[in-house]
Design an enzyme around this catalytic site. Structure first.
Site, PDB file in Angstrom:
ATOM      1  N   GLY A 199       0.664  -1.021  -0.521  1.00 26.23           N
ATOM      2  CA  GLY A 199      -0.026   0.478  -0.022  1.00 26.23           C
ATOM      3  C   GLY A 199       1.030   1.724  -0.039  1.00 26.23           C
ATOM      4  CB  CYS A 213     -21.150 -10.373 -17.465  1.00 25.00           C
ATOM      5  SG  CYS A 213     -21.727 -11.039 -16.600  1.00 25.00           S
TER       6      CYS A 213
END
Lengths: 256, 286, 245
Positions: free
Chosen positions: B29, B262
């Protein structure tokens, strides 16, 4: 009684130019200290050095922390100092814009310090924000408005609410009534007096306005060219000034 | 036309990017600055993702490129062709067959596995940027784990819309330490970020790389009384009938008729091959 | 709260000789911006006030009565000498001690009403009690009681006293000064600008304070008032060398 703040020999220079020199004093819980002087006297330098916005060249700023007793804030790590300035300390800027997030709602501004120390319940945060807006006499229906839609006096009161929401013990104020209309100043002064008394705050207020210190400060320091030339009870320094500069300052105030 | 070095970038650049990737994996991160190169596509067209892919590709890899879940949009096609030309690696549209998947703004529906790498294209890597414009200040906030401001953003959402209205690029806290922008994936995809594959994030214009090793803990930020919900449109896919995939809304005629299909084209096609049919599917079941 | 009541009890129990004790007090003013002129206004002043006693200061105008009072309060600095109020020497005490003293023990009604603008009269009068931690409702009730006694119309209680007449301001000042039962009180011309009726109310307040054991120093130009409340008179000429105060 342990002083809440002990300043010892605080000095800050800008190259060869003296910002403030060898300033020392103790501040006890519940006391309001005013620092007056004209432009260039060093009062803002002193305030910013104490608050950690400037790094002083010498001296100590010892604060009586809740967990560890008196500690020199200059010797603290930056995370510790930043935590202190979010919890036990507060800083009210002269221009509300410097102390607020103008793109965030009033409620968000007040709630930020709570969220910064871990508050995670939206309802509770909002309720606190509304409560504080009420204490600084901002209507609850303004909680979602941005400060850009507020008047100068309202912005300043919002800044005060934002700072006080975590119950700090020491508030630094830089010309808190500067730039406000006279009638607005009066209301703000009264609000500050009430909050100081109700919350048992200590405060250090920098201003050039002697009328403000007379009404707000218990004690007074007069600065000239970086030095503290006189210090004592506010009414004593203003009514019975000992130093030549103080005498000049007091006699120069325009009477209404 | 002169030959390209494998995957376009010179080896020194790849080394620099790999170092950044390793650092990113070591600190999940954390935004690692890197020297983003001039690429043959402009900023805003996936240069960060392309540089990361170029640095990790090996001749044995099989590459899949998707853009909003589709393999056949202009951007996906052109990036895939770029690597075919400069790296001569195998390419595929099948998620399960790919070893490196470069994606713009979606995570494939099919769970990824150990050995795969997902490369995200990131526009703005800094989750706090819109609240705190100063880079000097956001760096300090990350370094000191001062994330109150992130919750202010969510607070503002609730006060303005009654709920957390952030629908994509929903901020997450990874490995209980850094707050990260997962790139503009829909919040529906956030839970998928706890996966078995390696995730790499590249921002070319902003010059940052960050990463998540497999099985890193990823928590979407929320309030106690407004918990995170991975929501999607309340329809099944019109073509394959899937109930659990993220959907695109397609306008089919001038009368406002619409269809939900989708977003992940490979997933949808695969389901149809297996015999699933949605309500709007005009083909025969055979 | 802050122990004010407890301390008051102590003063009374001790049956001290003096609540206010002044000795060898000297005061000079140095005017730096007028060539450093040094003006001596007081030399070797001495004064003693027992609990329940009221001492009146007399002397020519400008002779030093207000100066002495201000020195007792800590508003003027002493050049040398002692000013003992209770157990604090005001001449040498730390600012914090004097602030505590002023809050709990020593009250001062000056000739001027200085207030934060726009604060309602009721709150102005209640403030000394609020500073002591008295709950707001109780503080305001006591303030209301005093204002009523001093004949300030109820309609004015919500207004700031800055626009009142001189006599009204004086009465608000007095109400504020008597809101808390100080063991020591300094009153500078409390009955000036008052009519007979209100003068009587103020004198009653002073007598009541005496009765509960307060030590009072007062300046009264009005001889009748002085005779009514003062136990002793002190002429400041004794210790002021005759120069302007």
């Amino acid at each position: 009684m342990t002083p809440l703040l002990q300043v010892k020999g605080l000095t800050k220079t800008y190259g060869r130019h003296i910002g403030c020199r060898d300033v020392s004093f103790d501040l006890f819980p519940g006391e309001v200290m005013g620092i007056v002087g004209e432009s260039g006297s060093g009062k803002s330098t002193l305030l910013n050095s104490m608050a950690g916005h400037l790094v002083p060249d010498a001296g100590q700023v010892i604060f009586d922390t809740r967990d560890a007793g008196p500690r020199d804030t200059r010797a603290m790590s930056e995370p510790e100092r930043r935590m202190l300035s979010r919890t036990d300390w507060a800083f009210v800027h002269q221009h509300a814009r410097d102390g607020l997030r103008m793109g965030v709602s009033a409620g968000g501004n007040v709630g930020e310090r709570l969220m910064a120390v871990g508050a995670r319940n939206y309802g509770a945060i909002r309720a606190s924000a509304v409560d504080w807006l009420d204490r600084v006499e901002i209507r609850a229906d303004r909680v979602d408005d941005r400060p850009t839609t507020f008047s100068g006096g309202m912005q300043q009161r919002l800044q005060i609410a934002r700072n006080l929401v975590t119950g700090p013990r020491l508030v630094f104020m830089d010309e808190p009534t500067g730039g406000l209309d006279v009638s607005v100043q009066a209301r703000l002064l009264d609000l500050l007096r009430g909050l100081v008394r109700d919350m048992g705050l200590s405060a250090i207020i920098v201003t050039h306005d002697l009328a403000v210190v007379r009404l707000l400060a218990d004690r007074l320091m007069v600065m000239k060219d970086g030095d503290v030339v006189e210090t004592g009870l506010t009414d004593q320094v203003l009514d019975d000034p000992q130093h030549g500069y103080t005498q000049l300052l007091v006699s120069s105030v325009l009477q209404v | 036309m002169t030959d390209y070095n494998f995957a376009y970038l010179d080896e020194q650049t790849k080394r620099m990017i790999r170092r950044a990737i390793l650092k990113g994996l070591a600190i999940p991160g954390y935004q690692v600055p890197f020297a983003s190169r001039e690429m043959p596509m402009p900023y805003g067209w996936g240069t960060g993702g392309v540089q990361v892919s170029a640095a990790v590709l090996c001749p044995e890899d099989t590459l899949k490129v998707i853009d909003q879940g589709a393999d056949d949009t202009t951007n996906a096609v052109s990036i895939r062709r770029f690597f075919e030309r400069t790296a001569q690696i195998a390419v595929t549209t099948a998620t399960a067959d790919a070893t490196v998947i470069q994606t713009r703004h979606r995570i494939p529906e099919e769970p990824l596995r150990d050995g795969q790498i997902l490369v995200y294209q990131v526009p703005i890597p800094e989750p706090l940027r819109f609240l705190e414009p100063r880079e000097s200040e956001t760096r300090k906030m990350h370094a000191l784990e001062e994330y109150g401001l992130m919750h202010v953003k969510l607070y503002e959402d609730i006060s303005r819309h009654g709920h957390i209205a952030t629908a994509y690029a929903y901020p997450v806290k990874v490995a209980d330490r850094y707050v990260m922008d997962p790139s503009p994936i829909p919040k529906f995809d956030n839970p998928k970020m706890e996966m078995a594959a390696i995730q790499l994030f590249g921002a070319g214009r902003e010059q940052r790389i960050y990463a998540l090793p497999p099985f890193t803990r990823v928590v979407s930020l929320d309030f106690e009384d407004h918990p995170f919900v991975a929501s999607k449109a309340d329809h099944p896919c019109g073509l394959c009938g899937a109930q659990d995939s993220y959907l695109d809304e397609v306008i089919v005629d001038d009368a406002g008729g619409r269809m939900f299909v989708c977003s992940d084209t490979d997933y949808c096609a695969g389901r149809q091959v297996d015999g699933h049919r949605g309500r709007d599917n005009k083909e025969d079941a055979a | 709260m802050r122990g004010g009541a407890a301390r008051r009890g102590i003063w009374n129990q001790k049956k001290m000789d003096a609540m206010i004790e002044i000795s060898d007090l000297t005061k000079t003013f140095t005017l730096h911006n007028q060539g450093g002129a040094v003006i001596e206004v007081m030399r070797d002043a001495a004064l003693s006030v027992a609990p329940g006693e009221c001492v009146g200061l007399v002397g020519a105008s400008g002779a030093g009565k207000s100066t002495l009072m201000r020195m007792i309060y800590g508003n003027y600095l002493a050049a040398s000498g002692r000013i003992i109020v209770g157990d604090v020497d005001v001449a040498t005490a730390a600012p914090r001690e004097i602030l505590d003293l002023r809050r709990e023990t020593l009250g001062y009604v000056s000739q001027f009403l200085r207030v934060v603008p726009r604060v309602p009269t009721l709150d102005v009068v209640a403030e000394p009690l609020l500073a002591l931690g008295v709950p707001e409702a109780e503080a305001q009730a006591r303030a209301a009681d005093l204002l009523a006694r001093l004949n300030i119309p109820r309609t004015l209680w919500g207004l700031s006293p800055t626009t009142f007449s001189g006599g009204e301001q004086q009465r608000v000042n007095i109400a504020r000064g008597f809101a808390h039962d100080y063991p020591a009180l300094l009153l500078d011309e409390p009955t000036a600008s008052l009519d007979a009726r209100n003068r009587a109310v103020v004198l009653d307040l002073i007598l009541a304070a005496k009765a509960r054991g307060a030590a009072i120093v007062g300046i009264f130009h009005d001889t009748e008032a002085r005779d009514r409340v003062c136990d002793r008179i002190i002429d400041v000429a004794r210790f002021t060398p005759g120069m302007a105060a």
